[in-house]
Scaffold this motif. Structure first.
Motif, PDB file in Angstrom:
ATOM      1  N   GLN A  63     -15.894 137.467  60.029  1.00 19.00           N
ATOM      2  CA  GLN A  63     -15.863 136.709  58.780  1.00 19.00           C
ATOM      3  C   GLN A  63     -16.910 137.165  57.774  1.00 19.00           C
ATOM      4  O   GLN A  63     -16.984 136.622  56.664  1.00 19.00           O
ATOM      5  CB  GLN A  63     -16.037 135.226  59.083  1.00 19.00           C
ATOM      6  N   ALA A  64     -17.689 138.173  58.135  1.00 20.80           N
ATOM      7  CA  ALA A  64     -18.700 138.684  57.215  1.00 20.80           C
ATOM      8  C   ALA A  64     -18.097 139.746  56.297  1.00 20.80           C
ATOM      9  O   ALA A  64     -17.231 140.520  56.717  1.00 20.80           O
ATOM     10  CB  ALA A  64     -19.863 139.288  58.010  1.00 20.80           C
ATOM     11  N   PRO A  65     -18.512 139.810  55.035  1.00 22.79           N
ATOM     12  CA  PRO A  65     -17.979 140.820  54.113  1.00 22.79           C
ATOM     13  C   PRO A  65     -18.234 142.236  54.623  1.00 22.79           C
ATOM     14  O   PRO A  65     -19.298 142.524  55.202  1.00 22.79           O
ATOM     15  CB  PRO A  65     -18.751 140.551  52.824  1.00 22.79           C
ATOM     16  N   LEU A  66     -17.275 143.092  54.437  1.00 21.73           N
ATOM     17  CA  LEU A  66     -17.443 144.501  54.785  1.00 21.73           C
ATOM     18  C   LEU A  66     -18.419 145.154  53.799  1.00 21.73           C
ATOM     19  O   LEU A  66     -18.575 144.690  52.665  1.00 21.73           O
ATOM     20  CB  LEU A  66     -16.088 145.219  54.725  1.00 21.73           C
ATOM     21  N   LEU A  95     -10.984 139.979  58.614  1.00 23.52           N
ATOM     22  CA  LEU A  95      -9.779 139.169  58.737  1.00 23.52           C
ATOM     23  C   LEU A  95      -8.915 139.262  57.478  1.00 23.52           C
ATOM     24  O   LEU A  95      -7.687 139.308  57.554  1.00 23.52           O
ATOM     25  CB  LEU A  95     -10.148 137.713  59.025  1.00 23.52           C
ATOM     26  N   ASP A  96      -9.561 139.303  56.306  1.00 27.07           N
ATOM     27  CA  ASP A  96      -8.826 139.475  55.047  1.00 27.07           C
ATOM     28  C   ASP A  96      -8.119 140.829  55.024  1.00 27.07           C
ATOM     29  O   ASP A  96      -6.975 140.939  54.575  1.00 27.07           O
ATOM     30  CB  ASP A  96      -9.775 139.388  53.850  1.00 27.07           C
ATOM     31  N   LEU A  97      -8.815 141.853  55.481  1.00 26.77           N
ATOM     32  CA  LEU A  97      -8.241 143.193  55.508  1.00 26.77           C
ATOM     33  C   LEU A  97      -7.003 143.238  56.403  1.00 26.77           C
ATOM     34  O   LEU A  97      -5.964 143.805  56.022  1.00 26.77           O
ATOM     35  CB  LEU A  97      -9.280 144.196  56.012  1.00 26.77           C
ATOM     36  N   LEU A  98      -7.096 142.646  57.560  1.00 26.77           N
ATOM     37  CA  LEU A  98      -5.950 142.621  58.470  1.00 26.77           C
ATOM     38  C   LEU A  98      -4.772 141.891  57.818  1.00 26.77           C
ATOM     39  O   LEU A  98      -3.622 142.344  57.894  1.00 26.77           O
ATOM     40  CB  LEU A  98      -6.339 141.937  59.773  1.00 26.77           C
ATOM     41  N   ALA A  99      -5.056 140.770  57.139  1.00 25.01           N
ATOM     42  CA  ALA A  99      -3.988 140.013  56.484  1.00 25.01           C
ATOM     43  C   ALA A  99      -3.323 140.847  55.388  1.00 25.01           C
ATOM     44  O   ALA A  99      -2.103 140.807  55.216  1.00 25.01           O
ATOM     45  CB  ALA A  99      -4.553 138.719  55.897  1.00 25.01           C
ATOM     46  N   LEU A 100      -4.120 141.612  54.636  1.00 25.05           N
ATOM     47  CA  LEU A 100      -3.562 142.483  53.592  1.00 25.05           C
ATOM     48  C   LEU A 100      -2.548 143.451  54.182  1.00 25.05           C
ATOM     49  O   LEU A 100      -1.446 143.628  53.638  1.00 25.05           O
ATOM     50  CB  LEU A 100      -4.682 143.287  52.916  1.00 25.05           C
ATOM     51  N   MET A 101      -2.935 144.100  55.288  1.00 25.55           N
ATOM     52  CA  MET A 101      -2.078 145.123  55.879  1.00 25.55           C
ATOM     53  C   MET A 101      -0.839 144.517  56.530  1.00 25.55           C
ATOM     54  O   MET A 101       0.235 145.121  56.512  1.00 25.55           O
ATOM     55  CB  MET A 101      -2.879 145.956  56.882  1.00 25.55           C
ATOM     56  N   VAL A 102      -0.971 143.335  57.112  1.00 25.77           N
ATOM     57  CA  VAL A 102       0.177 142.688  57.741  1.00 25.77           C
ATOM     58  C   VAL A 102       1.168 142.197  56.676  1.00 25.77           C
ATOM     59  O   VAL A 102       2.380 142.330  56.822  1.00 25.77           O
ATOM     60  CB  VAL A 102      -0.279 141.522  58.637  1.00 25.77           C
ATOM     61  N   GLU A 103       0.652 141.657  55.575  1.00 22.99           N
ATOM     62  CA  GLU A 103       1.514 141.137  54.516  1.00 22.99           C
ATOM     63  C   GLU A 103       2.023 142.242  53.585  1.00 22.99           C
ATOM     64  O   GLU A 103       2.931 142.008  52.787  1.00 22.99           O
ATOM     65  CB  GLU A 103       0.747 140.085  53.714  1.00 22.99           C
ATOM     66  N   GLY A 104       1.435 143.434  53.691  1.00 21.64           N
ATOM     67  CA  GLY A 104       1.878 144.542  52.849  1.00 21.64           C
ATOM     68  C   GLY A 104       1.492 144.387  51.395  1.00 21.64           C
ATOM     69  O   GLY A 104       2.222 144.840  50.497  1.00 21.64           O
TER      70      GLY A 104
END
Length: 333
Positions: A27-30, A95-104
């Motif tokens: 949950q920490a910013p990249l 987690l945000d990054l993963l959501a971006l890639m899953v949602e396209g």
């Protein structure tokens, strides 16, 4: 929902230091000081993507990738990442990054086609755009029109001026087809709502007039007035006598100065020597210019001259027009 899954993940990881560490890192910013791009090729696995990010120093420390892979596997999205280009913005966490890639939610690029440009200018800018894939880099204007399903249609004025957003890899043909479709749609809508008793037989003729209005307009609010002048001239059987058509006809021979010899040398775009409209549009007209061609302002003026500030002086008679030319163009009373 994410909090629920995170709690479940922590339960799997176990309580204590490991669970706390995973929750903190996920949950920490990249470490992003500015927006960066992430390219995910077709067929890429999450493991491969995370390895690339680790090499770039974005997915650190190394155990963070392990936590994210475990989270993705636990939530059932590990094999659902989509190919494309993604914008990694400061503040983004794993987690945000993963959501971006899953949602396209891929990164969109933009390109502005400006009203008043020629087709050649629009194509030149499109071909220089790094996110557009060039499939016909040497094609002529006629070949490009054929490729977008408009064989035999004159290319000038057939693209709608607007800002277009698209993902990386969009082809030149897809981009041009989209801009041409937008023009067709706008022209059809404006033609349907046109005023009655206009001197145009077809929407194409209205498009030609709109392109002339676009090139003659320095101040947007004058478009309907200029449209009114040209419509009245056509109704009277008077030639349009508009310099932009001559300049377009001269093409690369135009050096910035329009001479008297240019006005009397006949060609299909010389509106001083030819009656009616030129054979094609002379630029990309805006929707406002199309609207002005189909909703010309009422009035009696049939002449106008530039005041030098982007606006025009409109006149009803040649005598008044000549006086306006002396005042605004020659600096004489």
């Amino acid at each position: 929902m994410r909090t629920f899954f995170t709690l479940l993940l922590l339960a799997v990881l176990g309580s204590g230091l490991v669970g706390w560490d995973a929750s903190r890192l996920l949950q920490a910013p990249l470490p992003l000081s500015q927006t960066e791009s992430l390219e995910v090729p077709s067929g890429s696995s999450l493991t491969t993507v995370l390895a690339g990010l680790r090499e770039r120093g974005i997915m650190q420390p190394p155990r963070l990738a392990q936590y994210l892979r475990l989270y993705a596997r636990f939530t059932g999205v590990s094999g659902r990442i989509k190919a494309g280009e993604y914008a990694l913005q400061p503040g983004l966490n794993p987690l945000d990054l993963l959501a971006l890639m899953v949602e396209g939610k891929t990164r969109l690029h933009d390109l502005r086609l400006t009203e008043g440009w020629t087709f050649a200018q629009a194509v030149k800018l499109m071909r220089a755009h790094p996110a557009i894939r060039q499939t016909l880099p040497e094609a002529t204007s006629e070949e490009l029109m054929a490729a977008i399903g408009r064989a035999g249609v004159h290319p000038e004025g057939r693209l709608f001026p607007d800002t277009y957003h698209f993902p990386r890899g969009t082809t030149d043909i897809d981009f041009l087809r989209r801009a041409a479709d937008a023009l067709d749609k706008a022209l059809a809508q404006e033609w349907e709502a046109r005023e009655t008793d206009l001197p145009y037989a077809t929407p194409e003729e209205a498009l030609i007039m709109a392109s002339i209005i676009e090139k003659e307009t320095g101040a947007a609010f004058e478009r309907p007035q200029i449209g009114g002048v040209f419509v009245r001239r056509m109704r009277m059987g008077m030639r349009l006598q508009t310099d932009p058509t001559i300049i377009y006809g001269l093409g690369e021979a135009f050096d910035g100065n329009l001479r008297r010899a240019d006005l009397v040398t006949d060609n299909p775009y010389n509106s001083y020597t030819r009656d009616g409209l030129p054979p094609s549009p002379i630029c990309l007209p805006s929707r406002a210019a199309i609207n002005a061609a189909l909703h010309p302002a009422p009035g009696t003026s049939i002449y106008f001259v530039s005041k030098g500030d982007g606006t025009h002086q409109f006149s009803d008679s040649l005598q008044d027009h000549s006086a306006a030319v002396r005042r605004y163009q020659l600096g004489r009373p």
